[in-house]
Structures are given as C-alpha cells and as structure tokens.
Write an enzyme that holds these catalytic residues in place. Structure first.
Site, PDB file in Angstrom:
ATOM      1  N   HIS A  46       0.832  -1.201   0.000  1.00  0.00           N
ATOM      2  CA  HIS A  46       0.000   0.000   0.000  1.00  0.00           C
ATOM      3  C   HIS A  46       0.874   1.260   0.000  1.00  0.00           C
ATOM      4  O   HIS A  46       0.673   2.157   0.818  1.00  0.00           O
ATOM      5  CB  HIS A  46      -0.912   0.016   1.233  1.00  0.00           C
TER       6      HIS A  46
HETATM    7  C1  LIG Z   1      -0.187  -7.433  -5.224  1.00  0.00           C
HETATM    8  C2  LIG Z   1      -1.008  -6.308  -4.647  1.00  0.00           C
HETATM    9  C3  LIG Z   1      -2.029  -6.598  -3.738  1.00  0.00           C
HETATM   10  C4  LIG Z   1      -2.808  -5.564  -3.228  1.00  0.00           C
HETATM   11  N1  LIG Z   1      -3.902  -5.879  -2.460  1.00  0.00           N
HETATM   12  C5  LIG Z   1      -4.790  -4.902  -2.154  1.00  0.00           C
HETATM   13  C6  LIG Z   1      -6.052  -5.231  -1.581  1.00  0.00           C
HETATM   14  O1  LIG Z   1      -6.392  -6.383  -1.351  1.00  0.00           O
HETATM   15  N2  LIG Z   1      -6.907  -4.195  -1.304  1.00  0.00           N
HETATM   16  C7  LIG Z   1      -6.577  -2.891  -1.546  1.00  0.00           C
HETATM   17  O2  LIG Z   1      -7.381  -2.003  -1.267  1.00  0.00           O
HETATM   18  N3  LIG Z   1      -5.384  -2.567  -2.095  1.00  0.00           N
HETATM   19  C8  LIG Z   1      -4.515  -3.540  -2.443  1.00  0.00           C
HETATM   20  N4  LIG Z   1      -3.361  -3.213  -3.085  1.00  0.00           N
HETATM   21  C9  LIG Z   1      -3.057  -1.784  -3.301  1.00  0.00           C
HETATM   22  C10 LIG Z   1      -3.961  -1.089  -4.327  1.00  0.00           C
HETATM   23  O3  LIG Z   1      -4.295  -1.961  -5.378  1.00  0.00           O
HETATM   24  C11 LIG Z   1      -3.250   0.181  -4.832  1.00  0.00           C
HETATM   25  O4  LIG Z   1      -3.026   1.037  -3.721  1.00  0.00           O
HETATM   26  C12 LIG Z   1      -4.035   0.966  -5.864  1.00  0.00           C
HETATM   27  O5  LIG Z   1      -4.429   0.136  -6.921  1.00  0.00           O
HETATM   28  C13 LIG Z   1      -3.173   2.116  -6.378  1.00  0.00           C
HETATM   29  O6  LIG Z   1      -3.854   2.805  -7.383  1.00  0.00           O
HETATM   30  P1  LIG Z   1      -3.122   3.896  -8.272  1.00  0.00           P
HETATM   31  O7  LIG Z   1      -4.150   4.485  -9.150  1.00  0.00           O
HETATM   32  O8  LIG Z   1      -2.343   4.800  -7.387  1.00  0.00           O
HETATM   33  O9  LIG Z   1      -2.011   3.109  -9.121  1.00  0.00           O
HETATM   34  P2  LIG Z   1      -2.099   1.807 -10.000  1.00  0.00           P
HETATM   35  O10 LIG Z   1      -3.415   1.140  -9.858  1.00  0.00           O
HETATM   36  O11 LIG Z   1      -0.887   1.018  -9.696  1.00  0.00           O
HETATM   37  O12 LIG Z   1      -2.053   2.353 -11.489  1.00  0.00           O
HETATM   38  C14 LIG Z   1      -0.960   2.962 -12.117  1.00  0.00           C
HETATM   39  C15 LIG Z   1      -1.051   2.655 -13.596  1.00  0.00           C
HETATM   40  O13 LIG Z   1      -0.184   3.536 -14.294  1.00  0.00           O
HETATM   41  C16 LIG Z   1       0.556   2.793 -15.258  1.00  0.00           C
HETATM   42  N5  LIG Z   1       1.804   3.512 -15.481  1.00  0.00           N
HETATM   43  C17 LIG Z   1       2.775   3.748 -14.584  1.00  0.00           C
HETATM   44  N6  LIG Z   1       3.782   4.455 -15.152  1.00  0.00           N
HETATM   45  C18 LIG Z   1       3.424   4.669 -16.439  1.00  0.00           C
HETATM   46  C19 LIG Z   1       4.051   5.328 -17.520  1.00  0.00           C
HETATM   47  N7  LIG Z   1       5.244   5.925 -17.388  1.00  0.00           N
HETATM   48  N8  LIG Z   1       3.406   5.355 -18.729  1.00  0.00           N
HETATM   49  C20 LIG Z   1       2.185   4.772 -18.868  1.00  0.00           C
HETATM   50  N9  LIG Z   1       1.557   4.113 -17.869  1.00  0.00           N
HETATM   51  C21 LIG Z   1       2.169   4.074 -16.659  1.00  0.00           C
HETATM   52  C22 LIG Z   1       0.749   1.446 -14.585  1.00  0.00           C
HETATM   53  O14 LIG Z   1       1.101   0.444 -15.514  1.00  0.00           O
HETATM   54  C23 LIG Z   1      -0.601   1.242 -13.936  1.00  0.00           C
HETATM   55  O15 LIG Z   1      -1.520   0.642 -14.811  1.00  0.00           O
HETATM   56  C24 LIG Z   1      -2.528  -4.213  -3.590  1.00  0.00           C
HETATM   57  C25 LIG Z   1      -1.492  -3.922  -4.472  1.00  0.00           C
HETATM   58  C26 LIG Z   1      -0.741  -4.952  -5.016  1.00  0.00           C
HETATM   59  C27 LIG Z   1       0.350  -4.618  -5.986  1.00  0.00           C
END
Ligand SMILES: Cc1cc2nc3c(=O)[nH]c(=O)nc-3n(C[C@H](O)[C@H](O)[C@H](O)COP(=O)(O)OP(=O)(O)OC[C@H]3O[C@@H](n4cnc5c(N)ncnc54)[C@H](O)[C@@H]3O)c2cc1C
Length: 548
Positions: free
Chosen positions: A476
């Site tokens: 997280h």
């Molecule tokens: C294995 C795992 C288990 C988890 N379990 C849970 C759970 O059970 N419950 C929960 O609430 N949370 C869980 N989390 C955490 C939660 O999923 C994340 O906190 C949340 O999804 C983050 O969202 P975000 O929008 O910040 O980033 P993300 O959802 O990570 O999205 C970022 C996106 O940007 C893209 N990206 C990055 N850099 C670039 C670039 N330079 N060019 C183009 N695209 C790019 C990435 O490929 C990705 O698709 C877990 C995370 C992981 C990895």
C-alpha cells in the site's frame, strides 16, 4: 503533428480508469489514456485465485525491488505493481476497505480543505455498488464498482472470528460503515466469482464511447512543456527500440501512474529535487524537493499454524483430486477457494487502548507460503493457515528517486521501514494478539502447532529479530506526490502540481498519510474527486490558479 485531446491521462490504474470514465461523460470532451502495460486479457487477472500467479507475472507487473532497508536486516523487499489496464486493481488481493473516518479528517487538518470525511464520503458512495450489509448513510448502491462480502461460510474463518470475539473483539457487520473496529469477513471487489477491477468497472464502459482513446504498451517518458505549461506527453510503444511519439492535451495532463511511477515521471520531466535532476543532466522546470519524498506503506509480518483439517488452500495445491473438485465447484457455482484471493477475514484493533482508532489489521489467510520470493508464491507443502498483523500507522518515511535519466529504468525505492520503536511495538502487540486468538477454544479443532515463527520466539528482542527478518511491505505505498500546503508538498488540494500549469497528479501518491486500511478504495475515490474538480475548474476557468 501530434494528436490532440482535451485531457491526457498517464496510467490506466485504480484512479486513471475512473478519471477516463468521468471526464468522457460529456461526448464533446476527448480523453486519451496512455498505459504502459497491455490489455487486461490474461485469465489469471480475472480469476480471483489467479492473484497467486499475477503477483509475479512479468508483462503485467512492474515487479520492482526495493533498495535494501537499513532496519530490515539489509533485505531488499519485493514491490509488485500492476502494469495493465486496471493497474494494481487488476492484480491486488481484492480487499475493499476505505480506511477510517479520522484518516480523511486528518488530511483536512493538514491543510487539505475539501478532503475531510464528510467531503469524501459522497465520492466513496458514488463509486460503489455495495451488495450486502451496510447502512445507506455510508454505502453506495448504484455505482460502477461492485463490492461483495465473502459469500460462503468457511469453517476456519468462522473459528477465527469466534476466537477473536471470545477475546472481546466485537463482530462488525460493516467495517466501511460508522466504525471500523471489530472482526468480520472481508469485503471484496469480486462479483460472480470474477475480479472487479477499475478497468472492468470504469474503463471498459468508457471505452465504448468514441471520445475515449486508450493506448496500451504506451510508456510515458516525459511531460512536454511550453514554458511552465504542460501541453502534452511523450511516450514510446514497444520498449527501448520503440519510436518516440507525442500526444497533446488542449486542457490538462493528469498523472495517474501510481506511487512509484508518478514521481519518477515528474523527475524525468524536470520537476523534482533540483540537485537530483542536475546530477542526471535533466533541465530543471521546477525545483520541487518534495517530489518522491514521504514514501511510506503499511508493514506486516506473518504467523503460521499447521492445521489439522484439510480445509486450506495449501491442501488444494497439494492434491490433484482437490484441484479438480475446486475447479468443478468454481465452474458450477463460482464459489470455493478459486473464487477468492485467500484473504478471508480480518480484525481491526488498537495496539494501545488509549488510541482513538485501530492501528492494527490482523488478516486471516486460508493458506500459508514460503517467503514471497521474486520467483513466485509457493504454498507450504502441509495444511496451514496464516494470521498477519499489519501496522496501519507506520512512522518510517522514504523516497522514490530516479537512478538514471533513462525513462525505462526503474527508480530507486527506499522505504526505511521499522525506523521507529512504535513500528516494532505495534507489530509485537499484533503478533501476541494473533497467538491469543489461535489459542482460543474455537480454533482448537484446527490448530496443531505454530510453525512460524514458532514458540521459541517469545521475548521482545526475539520478536524484533523475527519482524526484521520476515516483515514485508503490505503493498500500500503512498505519499510521494504529497497533497497539501507548504514546502513538503507536491500538489495543492485540487491536485495541481505546484509551480507549473495544466498538470495534476491523481493516484495513491497524493495521499499525505496512508489511511488505516487498504488503499484501492481511497485511490479510486481520489480519481472520482479529481474528475469532479477538473470538470468544475474547466467551468470556472480556474485550471491554472496556483496556490503557491
Ligand atoms: C499485489 C497487490 C495486492 C494488493 N492488495 C490490495 C487489496 O487487497 N486491497 C486494496 O485495497 N489494495 C490492495 N493493493 C493496493 C492497491 O491496489 C493500490 O493502492 C491501488 O491500486 C493504487 O492505485 P493507483 O491508481 O495509485 O495506481 P495503479 O493502480 O498502480 O495504477 C498505475 C497505472 O499507471 C501505469 N503507469 C505507470 N507508469 C506509467 C508510464 N510511465 N506510462 C504509462 N503508464 C504508466 C501502470 O502500468 C498502472 O496501470 C494491492 C497492491 C498490489 C500490488
């Protein structure tokens, strides 16, 4: 000539997918989403138990490795992140947890007007379609993201909850409602035995609109500026040898690349600590030392008990007959172990009665594994279950910093876990509480013996050594583009990057402090709220007014 859209969103993750959906509701507004990963076609993404596979699956996972931690015995801890449509919501453990009311009130008290619990609650309600318990004051029933509760009664989970209750921990019908404290089955983003990701819930419906353009395998390498104004994004398709391409934003560029990648892209684009950028020969657009700082995450450890009944996922993994049985059950009823990611129940508790809210989450896994090796999760070859105390209020703070000007090279991720005595003491309390739960009469029909760490680990010092050795990031990470006011912040409360124009960040990186719960729901809420602010500002012409 570069293509031009009203909005360019970098990253189709938890926040990015919602942004794409909401900003394109008006057919006259064009939206382009750049996603570094592929489409989310892989079956393991959608089968909940596929979590164990996607955890390490190259191609749809950034599979980062943290820098060795000074307080974790010099270990380098694995740091998975989703790299596909849906981002980390396509590979996460499905737990749906908003965090605590007080988390958001604290954000507001840190200077983030509009982010207190009464302000964010309408966005949480708007995004979800809650199926099951919950008062309508707190829960949404008509949103895109379906949230269910585990719909089968697992005897081991029931015993865990009975054990917790016999210690005075109350059963809580809805930890996303009025109060979080208590024990319950996990709420999950799973519907009819299939994953509900930000992609399936928000992006897919939006992709049916002609004004939404999603480019996969499109790795953003830099923000294009005209003076101080962000006017587009450079990206490559197909890795190092790909042709550099540019896409223009008539209105705004929004970064939603997540806690590791959003600060990396800002730094690569000349926004970050001046000395770091100069060291890598990057022209400084804005010296903003806070970019990449304030990195933190929950931290957890594991206790494993050998189980006397063949009811765990380990038993499934060990037996071909049970695999077939589980496959048939899943195919016919969409239930059973394959319809879950194996995190079945949990308790929110305080490590000190003087605390106002819980600072510990004790997760109950219907399986146990060898260390989460980079090469894969491998269940133990014996029947077992896990209780995992998670510290929700970590004090250590770290950084994300580019290691090179190469946009395809991973950044240095330095956490500084276990930097304070409280970081240890909370987990030690959690480990002892987990042992007390396992010792309750309700669990005796299942417990043979504690195998990890084992009863020889007893004193505070032994426990500390164990936590240093085995503890891991709870996946997280937040905070590296901190929202707030002051020199330690990157974006203002409307998520606009300080010192430049036409550029926002909307993902987990903007959280000033990690909520006391899992981070997918808050990340999606951030996407919802950002979209509302973007649309509001485009009406009032307030896009470029900077707070500092
Ligand atoms: C294995 C795992 C288990 C988890 N379990 C849970 C759970 O059970 N419950 C929960 O609430 N949370 C869980 N989390 C955490 C939660 O999923 C994340 O906190 C949340 O999804 C983050 O969202 P975000 O929008 O910040 O980033 P993300 O959802 O990570 O999205 C970022 C996106 O940007 C893209 N990206 C990055 N850099 C670039 C670039 N330079 N060019 C183009 N695209 C790019 C990435 O490929 C990705 O698709 C877990 C995370 C992981 C990895």
């Amino acid at each position: 000539m570069a293509d031009t859209f009203d909005y360019v969103i970098v990253g189709a993750g938890s926040a990015g997918c919602v942004l794409a959906n909401r900003l394109s509701e008006d057919a006259g507004t064009s939206v382009c989403v750049l996603e570094a990963g592929p489409k989310d076609w892989h079956p393991y993404i959608h089968l909940p138990a596929g979590f164990i596979k996607t955890f390490h699956m190259k191609g749809i996972n950034w599979a980062y490795q943290q820098e060795p931690g000074p307080w974790t015995g010099g270990r380098s801890i694995y740091a998975p992140r989703g790299k596909t449509l849906g981002g980390s919501s396509s590979i996460n453990g499905h737990i749906y947890n908003r965090g605590q009311r007080q988390d958001f009130d604290t954000w507001a008290q840190l200077g983030n007007r509009g982010w207190g619990y009464p302000d964010v609650l309408p966005y949480f309600k708007r995004l979800e379609r809650r199926v099951g318990e919950g008062e309508d004051t707190y829960r949404g029933r008509d949103g895109n993201l379906t949230v269910t509760t585990m719909d089968w009664r697992d005897p081991l989970c029931e015993a865990f909850m009975a054990g917790a209750m016999s210690l005075g921990i109350p059963r809580n019908p809805d930890y996303n409602g009025a109060i979080q404290e208590g024990v319950s089955y996990a709420q999950r983003t799973i519907q009819n035995g299939l994953r509900v990701s930000a992609s399936t819930a928000f992006l897919r419906p939006a992709m049916k609109r002609p004004n939404v353009h999603v480019r996969t395998h499109a790795h953003a390498t830099g923000i294009v500026f005209d003076g101080k104004r962000a006017i587009g994004v450079r990206y490559v398709k197909g890795g190092k040898s790909g042709t550099p391409t540019e896409v223009r934003a008539a209105k705004e560029v929004i970064l939603a690349g997540g806690t590791y990648n959003s600060p990396q892209l800002l730094q690569l684009s000349g926004i970050g600590p001046g000395e770091l950028l100069q060291q890598h020969g990057i022209a400084v657009v804005r010296d903003l030392p806070a970019v990449g700082a304030n990195l933190h995450d929950h931290f957890n450890t594991y206790l494993v008990w050998r189980c006397s009944q063949p009811v765990t996922i380990n038993d499934l993994a060990m037996s071909a007959a049970r695999k077939v049985q589980a496959g048939v059950q899943y195919a016919l009823t969409r239930s059973g172990h394959l319809s879950n990611a194996g995190i079945y129940a949990g308790a929110f508790v305080k490590s000190d009665p003087r605390l106002e809210t819980p600072d510990l989450q004790i997760n109950m896994f219907g399986w146990s594994a060898l260390e989460r090796l980079r090469t894969g999760i491998k269940p133990h070859p014996f029947s077992a279950f896990t209780l995992s105390p998670v510290h929700l209020r970590p004090e250590g703070r770290g950084t994300v910093r580019i290691k090179s000007p190469d946009p395809l090279a991973p950044p240095a991720i330095q956490f500084n876990f276990l930097a304070s005595e409280y970081d240890f003491q909370a987990l030690i309390y959690g480990a002892r509480l987990a042992r007390q739960i396992a010792a309750q009469p309700a669990l005796q029909p299942f417990v043979v013996e504690e195998v990890i760490p084992g009863r020889q680990c007893e004193t505070d010092e032994q426990m500390k050594a164990e936590i240093r050795l085995r503890g891991v990031s709870n996946l997280h990470p937040v905070g590296t583009c901190r929202m707030g006011r002051g020199a330690d912040c990157v974006v203002d409360p409307r998520l606009r990057v300080y010192g430049v124009e036409g550029l926002r960040v909307a993902d987990a990186s903007i959280m000033p402090q990690v909520p006391g719960g899992n981070t997918n729901a808050p990340s999606i809420m951030i996407g919802e709220k950002c979209a509302a602010m973007v649309l509001e500002d485009s009406q009032t012409g307030d896009i470029d007014r900077q707070a500092a």
